[in-house]
Design a protein around this motif. Structure first.
Motif, PDB file in Angstrom:
ATOM      1  N   SER A  68      14.187 -12.058  35.179  1.00  0.00           N
ATOM      2  CA  SER A  68      12.782 -11.748  35.438  1.00  0.00           C
ATOM      3  C   SER A  68      11.948 -12.983  35.774  1.00  0.00           C
ATOM      4  CB  SER A  68      12.171 -11.080  34.209  1.00  0.00           C
ATOM      5  OG  SER A  68      12.867  -9.902  33.913  1.00  0.00           O
ATOM      6  N   GLY A 106      14.428  -3.627  27.049  1.00  0.00           N
ATOM      7  CA  GLY A 106      14.743  -4.257  28.349  1.00  0.00           C
ATOM      8  C   GLY A 106      13.974  -5.553  28.524  1.00  0.00           C
ATOM      9  N   ASN A 114      14.952  -8.535  28.971  1.00  0.00           N
ATOM     10  CA  ASN A 114      15.524  -9.455  29.951  1.00  0.00           C
ATOM     11  C   ASN A 114      15.515 -10.896  29.417  1.00  0.00           C
ATOM     12  OD1 ASN A 114      15.498 -11.042  32.762  1.00  0.00           O
ATOM     13  ND2 ASN A 114      16.396  -9.037  33.126  1.00  0.00           N
ATOM     14  N   GLU A 134      18.011  -5.796  24.490  1.00  0.00           N
ATOM     15  CA  GLU A 134      18.460  -6.112  25.855  1.00  0.00           C
ATOM     16  C   GLU A 134      19.988  -6.071  25.919  1.00  0.00           C
ATOM     17  OE1 GLU A 134      17.161  -6.775  29.118  1.00  0.00           O
ATOM     18  OE2 GLU A 134      19.332  -6.639  29.233  1.00  0.00           O
ATOM     19  N   PRO A 135      20.559  -5.101  26.644  1.00  0.00           N
ATOM     20  CA  PRO A 135      22.025  -4.956  26.653  1.00  0.00           C
ATOM     21  C   PRO A 135      22.763  -5.948  27.559  1.00  0.00           C
ATOM     22  CG  PRO A 135      21.021  -3.256  28.006  1.00  0.00           C
ATOM     23  CD  PRO A 135      19.897  -4.015  27.365  1.00  0.00           C
ATOM     24  N   SER A 136      22.087  -6.559  28.523  1.00  0.00           N
ATOM     25  CA  SER A 136      22.788  -7.476  29.436  1.00  0.00           C
ATOM     26  C   SER A 136      22.854  -8.854  28.782  1.00  0.00           C
ATOM     27  CB  SER A 136      22.068  -7.548  30.788  1.00  0.00           C
ATOM     28  OG  SER A 136      22.081  -6.277  31.397  1.00  0.00           O
ATOM     29  N   PHE A 176      18.925   0.510  24.051  1.00  0.00           N
ATOM     30  CA  PHE A 176      17.971   1.196  23.185  1.00  0.00           C
ATOM     31  C   PHE A 176      18.175   2.702  23.293  1.00  0.00           C
ATOM     32  CE2 PHE A 176      14.084   3.213  21.880  1.00  0.00           C
ATOM     33  CZ  PHE A 176      13.759   2.504  20.730  1.00  0.00           C
ATOM     34  N   ALA A 220       8.954  -2.622  30.579  1.00  0.00           N
ATOM     35  CA  ALA A 220       8.475  -2.836  31.944  1.00  0.00           C
ATOM     36  C   ALA A 220       9.674  -2.737  32.873  1.00  0.00           C
ATOM     37  CB  ALA A 220       7.806  -4.201  32.092  1.00  0.00           C
ATOM     38  N   ASN A 221       9.567  -1.899  33.862  1.00  0.00           N
ATOM     39  CA  ASN A 221      10.627  -1.730  34.852  1.00  0.00           C
ATOM     40  C   ASN A 221      11.961  -1.439  34.185  1.00  0.00           C
ATOM     41  OD1 ASN A 221       8.737  -2.554  36.942  1.00  0.00           O
ATOM     42  ND2 ASN A 221       8.847  -4.513  35.891  1.00  0.00           N
ATOM     43  N   LEU A 236      16.515   4.646  32.281  1.00  0.00           N
ATOM     44  CA  LEU A 236      17.140   5.224  31.096  1.00  0.00           C
ATOM     45  C   LEU A 236      17.397   6.727  31.246  1.00  0.00           C
ATOM     46  CD1 LEU A 236      14.883   3.295  28.545  1.00  0.00           C
ATOM     47  CD2 LEU A 236      17.030   2.566  29.581  1.00  0.00           C
TER      48      LEU A 236
HETATM   49  N1  SAH Z   1      11.317  -6.005  31.686  1.00  0.00           N
HETATM   50  C1  SAH Z   1      11.853  -6.957  32.650  1.00  0.00           C
HETATM   51  C2  SAH Z   1      13.275  -6.596  33.094  1.00  0.00           C
HETATM   52  C3  SAH Z   1      13.399  -5.371  33.956  1.00  0.00           C
HETATM   53  S1  SAH Z   1      15.060  -5.138  34.544  1.00  0.00           S
HETATM   54  C4  SAH Z   1      10.935  -7.067  33.851  1.00  0.00           C
HETATM   55  O1  SAH Z   1      10.086  -6.205  34.055  1.00  0.00           O
HETATM   56  O2  SAH Z   1      11.101  -8.015  34.618  1.00  0.00           O
HETATM   57  C5  SAH Z   1      15.636  -3.900  33.402  1.00  0.00           C
HETATM   58  C6  SAH Z   1      16.229  -4.519  32.148  1.00  0.00           C
HETATM   59  O3  SAH Z   1      16.490  -3.430  31.247  1.00  0.00           O
HETATM   60  C7  SAH Z   1      17.544  -5.228  32.371  1.00  0.00           C
HETATM   61  O4  SAH Z   1      17.469  -6.506  31.793  1.00  0.00           O
HETATM   62  C8  SAH Z   1      18.571  -4.321  31.693  1.00  0.00           C
HETATM   63  O5  SAH Z   1      19.663  -5.023  31.144  1.00  0.00           O
HETATM   64  C9  SAH Z   1      17.734  -3.641  30.626  1.00  0.00           C
HETATM   65  N2  SAH Z   1      18.228  -2.323  30.156  1.00  0.00           N
HETATM   66  C10 SAH Z   1      18.921  -1.387  30.834  1.00  0.00           C
HETATM   67  N3  SAH Z   1      19.179  -0.299  30.062  1.00  0.00           N
HETATM   68  C11 SAH Z   1      18.621  -0.546  28.856  1.00  0.00           C
HETATM   69  C12 SAH Z   1      18.551   0.162  27.621  1.00  0.00           C
HETATM   70  N4  SAH Z   1      19.100   1.377  27.459  1.00  0.00           N
HETATM   71  N5  SAH Z   1      17.904  -0.405  26.591  1.00  0.00           N
HETATM   72  C13 SAH Z   1      17.326  -1.617  26.717  1.00  0.00           C
HETATM   73  N6  SAH Z   1      17.361  -2.358  27.855  1.00  0.00           N
HETATM   74  C14 SAH Z   1      17.997  -1.832  28.910  1.00  0.00           C
END
Ligand code: SAH
Ligand code: TYD
Length: 406
Positions: free
Chosen positions: A71, A104, A106, A125-127, A146, A167-168, A173
């Motif tokens: 991000s 999420g 990030n 954050e799963p990644s 989550f 956010a985003n 989900l």
């Molecule tokens: N919030 C940040 C990142 C958005 S990208 C921004 O707005 O810039 C979406 C992020 O959500 C990624 O890092 C991804 O790994 C995470 N993500 C995806 N599925 C998710 C889940 N079930 N629970 C939590 N995070 C998740």
């Protein structure tokens, strides 16, 4: 027929983009033979009007230890999230020792602001790679997806939260009902769920069809969220339009009756009624405009090639995967894509295999035309590239219309 992710009603997709690779799946040449493709369709539920993808990929296929998007690559987004955090703190976290959770999170772009002020916080954050980047900058982060169970366990360990943020990510989900139950598990009685996602009204108004790709399962509008939250005893109490990411909406939801519903919500409902977001005809007209946009963009690129002009892509976005694959734009029409993200450089774009190169290449030998794939960061990029334009370089755009940026 696919079933609605909110209310399980079967629905008929209103459009297919054809075979698509993984939108963020920038790959090496050795990986070409194993590249995964799947048909990308989008539809609207006839019962709750939620616009959504027709087919869902397993989340682990998209979010993992090599997730490509950090991000904090954008200075504007860093500033945006600083103000977002300030707004949440000032509006909802004024009590004693508040606790805020972000889904999420990030690389910690938003939560770092709470961490700096010493507030109790947790990112989910799963990644793993981006989660580690957040931890490295002092943002407390757990590496997991989550859902309802996560919400319950986090509350068990840390106590109730006064705000859950996103956010985003809420559009990513597919188990959205479980996620909302998890948010309810976590929030105290007056707690708020504040999230900001690409807004369906903007996609319809700007024909920004490149927002439609595998990671974005759900295309939110107030009307469909009203129905989602009604199922869980919640309601939307405020909406705040945002300019970022090509048109987003910030929603504040809470337990029904916990907060007064603001005038903004009433106004937005009227706006959506005027836009026809709950009417199937709106999406058939959108499809016709998307098809027209494809014809125009492909023709413009072919004309430029015919005239001996060079074209490069600017920003190896996930969105560009939909555009390049749907419009049939390969390295013959766009020689390379410039991108500042080290993990994408030296790789190839999904499906059509345009080489992704470091930004320095764009600076050293700029093309005649730069196709602005990262149009959502357009203001920042155009400002940064004043020199490119001064030397005669031009930006090509396709949202809201195909053409050369004046
Ligand atoms: N919030 C940040 C990142 C958005 S990208 C921004 O707005 O810039 C979406 C992020 O959500 C990624 O890092 C991804 O790994 C995470 N993500 C995806 N599925 C998710 C889940 N079930 N629970 C939590 N995070 C998740
Ligand atoms: P992003 O906005 O996340 O789009 P998507 O959600 O569709 O992936 O990605 C922006 C991409 O553009 C990212 O890979 C970084 C790149 N970029 C540049 O190369 N230069 C810039 O000045 C900016 C702002 C972004």
């Amino acid at each position: 027929m696919p079933a609605c992710l909110i209310c399980e009603e079967p629905f008929q997709p209103f459009m297919s983009f054809g075979r698509m690779p993984i939108a963020n799946g920038f790959l090496t040449e050795a990986q070409f033979p194993q590249e995964f493709f799947d048909e990308l369709t989008v539809g609207a539920c006839p019962r709750c009007s939620m616009v959504q993808l027709g087919r869902i990929l397993p989340p682990e296929q998209l979010f993992h230890e090599n997730y490509a998007y950090f991000s904090s690559i954008s200075t504007r987004m860093t500033e945006h999230f600083r103000r977002f955090a300030e707004w949440v703190s000032g509006s909802f976290l004024t009590g004693k020792d508040p606790f805020v959770v972000e889904i999420g999170s990030n690389d910690g772009i938003m939560l770092q602001n709470f961490a700096k002020s010493g507030m109790r916080h947790l990112g989910v954050e799963p990644s793993a790679n981006v989660a580690q980047a957040a931890q490295a900058r002092g943002v407390r982060t757990v590496c997991r997806f989550f859902d309802e169970k996560a919400g319950r366990e986090i509350r068990g360990e840390h106590g109730a939260a006064q705000a859950v943020l996103g956010a985003n990510v809420i559009c990513h989900l597919p188990n959205i009902n479980s996620v909302v139950r998890g948010v309810l598990e976590l929030l105290d009685d007056r707690g708020v769920f504040v999230f900001e996602e690409p807004y369906l009204g903007d996609i319809v108004e700007k024909t920004s069809y490149d927002q439609i790709y595998d990671e974005h399962y759900l295309y939110y509008a107030l009307g469909s969220l009203d129905r989602l939250f009604a199922r869980h005893g919640m309601e939307v109490v405020d909406v705040v339009p945002q300019q970022v990411h090509g048109g987003s909406m910030r929603y504040v939801a809470a337990r029904r009756g916990a907060w007064p519903v603001r005038e903004s919500v009433v106004r937005q409902r009227a706006h959506e009624e005027a836009l026809g977001l709950a009417h199937p005809g709106t999406y058939l007209r959108l499809r016709a405009r998307i098809e027209e946009s494809r014809r125009k963009l492909a023709a413009l690129l072919r004309d430029l090639k015919g005239a001996g002009k060079t074209v490069a892509g600017y920003g190896a976005t996930s969105k560009s995967t939909t555009v390049t694959n749907y419009c049939g734009i390969g390295p013959d029409l766009v020689a390379y894509i410039s991108d500042t993200t080290p993990g994408k450089q030296g790789r190839f774009s999904p499906g059509v295999h345009i080489p992704v190169v470091p930004y320095e290449r764009f600076q050293e030998s700029p093309p005649d035309y730069a196709l602005l794939f990262a149009w959502n960061h357009g203001a920042e990029i155009v400002e940064k590239e004043a020199g490119f334009r001064a030397r005669g370089g031009k930006f090509l755009v396709y949202v809201p219309e195909v053409g050369v940026l004046e």
